[in-house]
Scaffold this active site. Structure first.
Site, mmCIF file in Angstrom:
data_model
loop_
_atom_site.group_PDB
_atom_site.id
_atom_site.type_symbol
_atom_site.label_atom_id
_atom_site.label_comp_id
_atom_site.label_asym_id
_atom_site.label_seq_id
_atom_site.Cartn_x
_atom_site.Cartn_y
_atom_site.Cartn_z
ATOM 1 C CD1 TRP A 11 44.007 31.301 37.993
ATOM 2 C CD2 TRP A 11 43.772 29.403 36.825
ATOM 3 N NE1 TRP A 11 45.249 30.733 37.877
ATOM 4 C CE2 TRP A 11 45.130 29.560 37.164
ATOM 5 C CE3 TRP A 11 43.384 28.268 36.094
ATOM 6 C CZ2 TRP A 11 46.115 28.637 36.788
ATOM 7 C CZ3 TRP A 11 44.366 27.346 35.729
ATOM 8 C CH2 TRP A 11 45.710 27.533 36.065
ATOM 9 C CE LYS A 12 37.739 36.983 40.281
ATOM 10 N NZ LYS A 12 37.298 38.363 40.378
ATOM 11 C CG HIS A 96 34.791 35.495 44.937
ATOM 12 N ND1 HIS A 96 34.148 36.440 44.167
ATOM 13 C CD2 HIS A 96 36.122 35.777 44.862
ATOM 14 C CE1 HIS A 96 35.066 37.264 43.659
ATOM 15 N NE2 HIS A 96 36.266 36.882 44.058
ATOM 16 C CD GLU A 98 33.743 37.528 40.814
ATOM 17 O OE1 GLU A 98 34.145 36.383 40.552
ATOM 18 O OE2 GLU A 98 34.478 38.545 40.716
ATOM 19 C CD GLU A 168 38.706 38.712 46.699
ATOM 20 O OE1 GLU A 168 39.771 38.592 46.087
ATOM 21 O OE2 GLU A 168 37.630 38.262 46.276
ATOM 22 N N GLY A 174 38.322 43.700 39.908
ATOM 23 C CA GLY A 174 38.256 43.805 38.451
ATOM 24 C C GLY A 174 38.063 45.221 37.947
ATOM 25 C CB SER A 214 42.525 45.996 41.201
ATOM 26 O OG SER A 214 41.259 45.993 40.563
ATOM 27 N N GLY A 235 42.922 38.024 41.041
ATOM 28 C CA GLY A 235 42.064 37.611 39.938
ATOM 29 C C GLY A 235 42.782 37.790 38.612
ATOM 30 N N GLY A 236 42.492 38.885 37.940
ATOM 31 C CA GLY A 236 43.007 39.139 36.584
ATOM 32 C C GLY A 236 44.501 38.902 36.415
HETATM 33 P P1 13P Z 1 40.885 41.086 40.434
HETATM 34 O O1 13P Z 1 42.286 40.846 40.904
HETATM 35 O O2 13P Z 1 40.684 40.759 38.988
HETATM 36 O O3 13P Z 1 40.369 42.441 40.834
HETATM 37 O O4 13P Z 1 39.973 40.014 41.221
HETATM 38 C C1 13P Z 1 40.050 39.915 42.587
HETATM 39 C C2 13P Z 1 39.264 38.752 43.033
HETATM 40 O O5 13P Z 1 38.051 38.770 43.044
HETATM 41 C C3 13P Z 1 40.012 37.551 43.462
HETATM 42 O O6 13P Z 1 39.168 36.634 44.072
#
Ligand code: 13P
Length: 250
Positions: A11-12, A96, A98, A168, A174, A214, A235-236
């Site tokens: 969910w970030k 991750h 990020e 990833e 994203g 994605s 993620g999203g």
């Molecule tokens: P998205 O699915 O939003 O591209 O994010 C992927 C992600 O970083 C999951 O950890």
């Protein structure tokens, strides 16, 4: 050997406690009949306890987004394995991109976090992946394999068999730009081969490797059809109960 698929929602920095509880209450009935996939949601630290309560008695497991390697002490902003266990987290996303890009996490730190999580009975979901620059320069496999090798230092082969790796590619996160199935498979296969080289065949055959970047309901089936892709880190699309349930029930 058939590996059990694992699909996790990262969910970030999204969802308050109320948002998170609402999301899993919508999600639970949509995935309750799924007996073939390990389903994980990874809320923010503040929502872990509330979401953990809300998923009690369901087939959804709880994951955190980071954990520190020390048991306790002067580590402002960090969370310990005991704290995660107290709220029922059984998985933890680590390393991750990020965290690596925005918060300076290193391969060494990711390894320390992963070892502490595992020792506490929390399954690490160790992330790796290359930037667009590295992809275009052509040395992405070396880059990813070196991240994985560093993250797995100090584990035994029997332990590695129980871990989860998430590949990833940063350029696919994203951006709506999913890696092609061939691109995902190429790197996931290379990761498995690297695990065999560093540990043994059993570890390589048992470790589960997710693709992330994605992932959408429309792309999950073909991704999961790849022999070395054992799941997804989403993620999203994990922020929407219907979308995430369609991914989980691929
Ligand atoms: P998205 O699915 O939003 O591209 O994010 C992927 C992600 O970083 C999951 O950890």
């Amino acid at each position: 050997m058939a590996r059990r698929p694992i699909i996790a929602g990262n969910w970030k920095m999204n969802n308050t406690i109320a948002d998170g509880v609402k999301l899993v209450k919508e999600l639970a009935p949509l995935v309750k009949d799924n007996k073939t996939v390990d389903i994980v949601v990874c809320p923010t630290a503040t929502a872990l306890a509330g979401v953990g309560e809300a998923i009690k008695g369901t087939n959804i497991a709880l994951g955190a987004q980071n954990v520190h390697w020390e048991k306790s002490g002067a580590y402002t902003g960090e969370i310990s394995t005991d704290m995660l266990k107290e709220v029922g987290a059984t998985y933890c996303v680590l390393g991750h991109s990020e965290r690596r890009d925005y918060f300076g996490e290193t391969d060494e730190g990711v390894n320390k976090r992963a070892r502490a999580a595992f020792a506490a009975g929390i399954t690490p979901i160790i992330c790796c992946g290359e930037s667009l620059q590295i992809r275009e320069a052509g040395n992405y496999i070396n880059h990813v394999v070196s991240q994985v090798n560093a993250a797995l230092d100090g584990f035994t082969a029997a332990e590695v068999a129980k871990l989860v790796i998430a590949y990833e590619p940063i350029w696919a996160i994203g951006t709506g730009k999913t890696a092609t199935f061939e691109q995902a498979e190429e790197v996931c296969k290379a990761i498995r081969e690297a695990v065999e080289k560093k540990f043994d065949k059993n570890a390589a055959e048992a470790i589960r490797i997710q693709y992330g970047g994605s992932v959408k309901p429309a792309t999950i089936k073909d991704l999961m059809a790849q022999p070395n892709v054992d799941g997804a880190l989403v993620g999203g699309a994990a922020l929407n109960a219907k979308d995430f349930s369609e991914i989980v029930n691929f």
